[in-house]
Design an enzyme around this catalytic site. Structure first.
Site, PDB file in Angstrom:
ATOM      1  N   ASP A 242      -1.898   0.906   7.872  1.00 19.13           N
ATOM      2  CA  ASP A 242      -1.013   0.797   6.470  1.00 19.13           C
ATOM      3  C   ASP A 242      -0.408  -0.758   6.063  1.00 19.13           C
ATOM      4  O   ASP A 242      -0.587  -0.985   5.189  1.00 19.13           O
ATOM      5  CB  ASP A 242       0.379   1.231   5.969  1.00 19.13           C
ATOM      6  CG  ASP A 242      -1.085   2.688   6.418  1.00 19.13           C
ATOM      7  OD1 ASP A 242      -1.400   3.497   5.587  1.00 19.13           O
ATOM      8  OD2 ASP A 242      -0.632   3.514   7.683  1.00 19.13           O
TER       9      ASP A 242
ATOM     10  N   ASP B  71       0.911  -0.688   0.142  1.00 22.11           N
ATOM     11  CA  ASP B  71      -0.349   0.210  -0.082  1.00 22.11           C
ATOM     12  C   ASP B  71       0.934   1.007   0.063  1.00 22.11           C
ATOM     13  O   ASP B  71       1.192   1.668   1.133  1.00 22.11           O
ATOM     14  CB  ASP B  71      -1.285   0.447   1.182  1.00 22.11           C
ATOM     15  CG  ASP B  71      -1.658   1.462   1.546  1.00 22.11           C
ATOM     16  OD1 ASP B  71      -2.396   1.678   0.484  1.00 22.11           O
ATOM     17  OD2 ASP B  71      -1.747   1.586   2.835  1.00 22.11           O
TER      18      ASP B  71
ATOM     19  N   GLU C 200      -1.341  -1.367  -3.996  1.00 14.60           N
ATOM     20  CA  GLU C 200      -2.912  -1.040  -4.383  1.00 14.60           C
ATOM     21  C   GLU C 200      -2.409   0.257  -5.379  1.00 14.60           C
ATOM     22  O   GLU C 200      -1.917   0.925  -5.143  1.00 14.60           O
ATOM     23  CB  GLU C 200      -3.014   0.152  -3.129  1.00 14.60           C
ATOM     24  CG  GLU C 200      -4.105   0.602  -3.524  1.00 14.60           C
ATOM     25  CD  GLU C 200      -4.930   1.343  -1.715  1.00 14.60           C
ATOM     26  OE1 GLU C 200      -5.699   2.107  -1.296  1.00 14.60           O
ATOM     27  OE2 GLU C 200      -4.825  -0.704  -0.817  1.00 14.60           O
TER      28      GLU C 200
END
EC number: 3.1.21.10
Length: 198
Positions: free
Chosen positions: A148, A15, A75
């Site tokens: 995260d 991410d 992502e």
């Protein structure tokens, strides 16, 4: 069952972020997924944007060299109200991709909504809901300091779910790609119901 389904592979999920980058690694063994590691790379104390990008690159290469993943799932930046934030996220993502490419690791990109949908069944799920579902799926109890980390892990698990589809009988089947909606309906007649127009 096909022999290919027993092949193990390691998936690195990232991410990307310019303050905190989350990552997660899973080991896929046939239909099973095991947690290898998850964590964050913090960059909030670095003021220079280019130095943040350098750290992202170096940490991504270090993760790849350490864990030898077979693929990277990342992502995609989503469009928000602030174009500058999106630009910075896009750069962070690009640097992660460049790190993977420098090590000949294949890359797949997923939209945030697709990741949430894949993990929780709800494309609008909260970070807390995604984290809780991952803890259930992968049977870990430690709660990371930052969501995260579980966001990075979610991308890896989402990627694994795209390649493995467990049929009702418990048999593993590889997902078939279709050339269009008509081909999908033809191959899945038993699963599709047509609602007549009013």
């Amino acid at each position: 069952m096909e022999q290919a389904n027993h092949k193990e592979r390691i998936i690195l999920g990232i991410d990307p972020g310019t303050a905190v980058m989350g990552y997660g690694l899973v080991l896929e063994k046939g239909p099973k997924i095991e947690l290898i590691s998850l964590g964050v790379v913090k960059m909030d104390k670095i003021d220079d944007h280019m130095l943040k990008l350098q750290r992202i690159f170096e940490k991504t290469v270090a993760l790849i060299d350490n864990y030898k993943p077979d693929c990277l799932a990342i992502e995609a930046p989503f469009y928000g109200k602030n174009i500058q934030v999106m630009l910075k996220l896009g750069r962070a993502q690009g640097v992660c991709m460049a790190a993977a490419l420098s090590r000949n690791v294949t890359i797949t990109e997923y939209a945030p909504r697709k990741i949430k949908q894949s993990i929780t069944g709800n494309g609008s799920a909260t970070k807390e809901q995604v984290s809780a579902m991952l803890q259930t799926l992968l049977k870990f109890t430690e709660t990371p300091d930052f969501f995260d980390a579980t966001d990075g892990l979610a991308v890896a698990v989402c990627h694994s779910f795209q390649k493995i589809q467990v049929a009702r009988g418990g048999k593993v089947t590889s997902k078939k790609s279709h050339s269009g909606w008509e081909a999908f309906v033809k191959d899945n007649a038993a699963r599709v119901s047509i609602i007549p127009k009013k």
